[in-house]
Each structure stands twice: as structure tokens, then as C-alpha cells.
Write an enzyme that holds these catalytic residues in place. Structure first.
Site, PDB file in Angstrom:
ATOM      1  N   HIS A   1    -131.775  17.234  -0.180  1.00 41.01           N
ATOM      2  CA  HIS A   1    -132.647  16.112  -0.554  1.00 41.01           C
ATOM      3  C   HIS A   1    -131.822  14.845  -0.485  1.00 41.01           C
ATOM      4  CE1 HIS A   1    -130.513  16.779  -4.326  1.00 41.01           C
ATOM      5  NE2 HIS A   1    -130.799  15.528  -4.628  1.00 41.01           N
TER       6      HIS A   1
ATOM      7  N   HIS B   1    -125.196  14.087 -11.366  1.00 45.61           N
ATOM      8  CA  HIS B   1    -126.393  14.894 -11.090  1.00 45.61           C
ATOM      9  C   HIS B   1    -127.383  14.864 -12.256  1.00 45.61           C
ATOM     10  CE1 HIS B   1    -129.057  18.097  -9.917  1.00 45.61           C
ATOM     11  NE2 HIS B   1    -128.882  18.630 -11.106  1.00 45.61           N
TER      12      HIS B   1
ATOM     13  N   GLU C   1    -126.851  11.410   0.691  1.00 45.85           N
ATOM     14  CA  GLU C   1    -126.295  10.644  -0.429  1.00 45.85           C
ATOM     15  C   GLU C   1    -124.813  10.350  -0.172  1.00 45.85           C
ATOM     16  OE1 GLU C   1    -127.247  13.079  -3.849  1.00 45.85           O
ATOM     17  OE2 GLU C   1    -129.387  12.842  -3.486  1.00 45.85           O
TER      18      GLU C   1
ATOM     19  N   HIS D   1    -124.353  17.539  -1.012  1.00 50.67           N
ATOM     20  CA  HIS D   1    -125.299  18.429  -0.311  1.00 50.67           C
ATOM     21  C   HIS D   1    -125.953  17.727   0.870  1.00 50.67           C
ATOM     22  CE1 HIS D   1    -128.338  15.969  -2.243  1.00 50.67           C
ATOM     23  NE2 HIS D   1    -127.539  16.019  -3.307  1.00 50.67           N
TER      24      HIS D   1
ATOM     25  N   ASP E   1    -121.588  15.898  -7.715  1.00 51.93           N
ATOM     26  CA  ASP E   1    -122.979  16.354  -7.754  1.00 51.93           C
ATOM     27  C   ASP E   1    -122.965  17.877  -7.933  1.00 51.93           C
ATOM     28  OD1 ASP E   1    -125.743  16.255  -7.673  1.00 51.93           O
ATOM     29  OD2 ASP E   1    -125.881  15.376  -5.678  1.00 51.93           O
TER      30      ASP E   1
ATOM     31  N   GLU F   1    -125.582  20.207  -6.314  1.00 55.59           N
ATOM     32  CA  GLU F   1    -126.259  21.036  -5.308  1.00 55.59           C
ATOM     33  C   GLU F   1    -125.307  21.537  -4.225  1.00 55.59           C
ATOM     34  OE1 GLU F   1    -127.329  18.111  -6.391  1.00 55.59           O
ATOM     35  OE2 GLU F   1    -129.467  18.177  -6.881  1.00 55.59           O
TER      36      GLU F   1
HETATM   37 ZN   LIG Z   1    -127.800  16.340  -7.562  1.00 51.60          ZN
END
Ligand SMILES: [Zn+2]
Length: 265
Positions: free
Chosen positions: A117, A60, A136, A105, A8, A10
Site C-alpha cells: 500500500h 506504523h 513510501e 514494503h 514500518d 509491513e
Molecule cells: Zn505501516
């Protein structure tokens, strides 16, 4: 040895604003470049530890962030989205020996990353499984566990690394940055790559200590920003509205849960 890597953005060193995460935005170029470098560091470590096959999922947004031309031989890459429930874990199965997460993240509802998020940042305020806020990383680790694949390494923000150790105490983590409010406090990007390379090697020495125990059932709770989205989600078979913004679904396993999530979001 066959390795699965989900990447990802972030939780990549330096990344602080949404603009930096969007393909086509001029700020995205250096962020995607650092994402590529951190992925290379993980791949090189896996190859040095004897990996013969590495599958990288660019996980992502556009899922077209990593410059695949720079990855070492022996790696293959999944770009774009399969539109299947496994989403950021598309392509994983029982044939893998270990899973690695790069650039992950903090969860929605946590102050560990300006971009915290879970899945859909527009719609969801938080996700809970069995009463606990989940990231996640947690959801994707349960997908890995479904196939019996241990999770040996995670890099991302400091809060995520600390919280994730509760699920997989023996995996290696590298906190490339810390977050507070809208700011990030970052390692030097080259140092981050060095730490990731060392961390992945250490993690791969402990495959047998990094198996994940999945719960008996997955009580999923999604809190929506908009009540209309909660009202829509409650029509998924088996889902129920617990207040005007929150929907609950009790799943028998992670596959059942992520399928519900795909249709409810
Ligand atoms: Zn992401």
C-alpha cells in the site's frame, strides 16, 4: 555521526496479515517484537560504526509498536504522530548524516507484499510521481534528500528492495522476505537481524555514494478507490481532477508535495 531510522512493520520478517500490524490485536505482539529486534540490529550496527546519536521514528499505524525499553543507549524514539506533512519522517533535519529504513514494503499497485500500500490503504489505489508508481520509501527518501541526508540502507520485501535500487543504486538492501499473492516467503527472523546488522554497517561505509538527486518538480498523481474522495481532493488549491478517480498536483518541491498529500488524502 547522527543517524535517522524510520521503521514500518509491513516489511518486517514474517508479517503477512493486517491483524499482525494492529496494536491491541494478539497477533501484533510477536510482529512488534520482531520489529523491535530488527530496529535493535540497525541501532547496534550504527553504534559500532561510530554513531553517537540515533533517532528512531516508529512509523506504523499507532506509531507505538517498538518496545523502546530494549533499544541500546544512545537512541531516542519518536512515538505517535506529529500531524505534520513529514509523517513517517518526523524529526529529520540537516543535522543527520544518514537515513536508514527498516520494515518497509512494496507500493500500492505492486504484487511484492500481501500488505502492499502507499500511505492510506483505505483511500489510495496508487501514488505516482512524474508518472511512476512510488512507494513510501521513495516519498520518504525525497524528504531525506530535501535535508541533504543520504539514504544508506533499506530492509523490507524483495520487490521493494529491487525497485528502490533504481533511486539509490549504492545503498545496501536486505530483502527479509518475498511476497506472492497473499503469501510471504521469509528468512529466519534471527538471520534477518544478522543481515540487517551487516547491511547497515556496509551502508554506513558508503554515505558519500548514497546521495539522492531530487527531480525539478514533483507531479503527484493520486488514484482514489472512491470517486467522492477524488472529488474532495480536487479542491486543494492547485489540484486538478484528471478523471473521476484521479487527482493531479504539480508541486515545486517535496515539502509542497507532502503538504498537498496531507490535505488531499
Ligand atoms: Zn505501516
Amino acid at each position: 555521526m547522527k543517524i535517522y531510522i524510520s521503521v514500518d512493520i509491513e516489511g518486517i520478517t514474517g508479517v503477512t496479515s493486517w491483524g499482525e500490524t494492529e496494536l491491541g490485536n494478539s497477533e501484533h505482539i510477536w510482529a512488534a517484537n520482531q520489529m523491535t529486534k530488527e530496529t535493535i540490529a540497525a541501532c547496534e550496527a550504527a553504534i559500532e560504526m561510530g554513531a553517537k546519536e540515533i533517532v528512531v521514528k516508529d512509523a506504523h499505524d499507532s506509531a507505538r509498536n517498538i518496545d523502546i525499553s530494549k533499544l541500546p543507549m544512545g537512541t531516542s524514539v519518536i512515538r505517535g504522530w506529529t500531524s505534520s506533512p513529514e509523517s513517517m519522517m518526523a524529526g529529520i533535519d540537516e543535522s543527520f548524516d544518514a537515513t536508514i529504513f527498516i520494515g518497509y514494503h512494496s507500493a500500492a499497485g505492486h504484487n511484492g507484499n500481501p500488505l502492499a500500500h502507499t500511505m492510506d490503504s483505505q483511500k489510495a489505489v496508487y501514488f505516482k510521481i512524474n508518472g511512476e508508481i512510488v512507494s513510501e520509501f521513495t516519498i520518504n527518501s525525497f524528504i531525506s534528500a530535501y535535508y541533504g541526508v543520504p539514504v544508506v540502507f533499506l530492509s523490507g520485501d524483495k520487490m521493494l528492495c529491487e525497485k528502490s535500487k533504481e533511486l539509490v543504486p549504492n545503498m545496501e538492501t536486505v530483502a527479509v522476505k518475498d511476497g506472492e499473492g497473499g503469501a510471504t516467503f521469509n528468512m529466519h527472523p534471527n538471520k534477518a537481524c544478522e543481515c540487517i546488522k551487516n547491511g547497515v554497517k556496509e551502508g554506513l561505509k558508503k554515505i558519500n555514494e548514497c546521495k539522492i538527486q531530487s527531480p525539478e518538480e514533483f507531479k503527484l498523481e493520486i488514484r482514489f478507490r472512491e470517486h467522492k474522495d477524488a472529488n474532495r481532493a480536487r479542491y486543494y488549491p492547485g489540484a486538478k481532477l484528471i478523471d473521476d478517480h484521479t487527482v493531479e498536483y504539480v508541486a515545486r518541491d517535496i515539502q509542497d508535495m507532502i503538504t498537498a498529500k496531507m490535505f488531499m488524502l
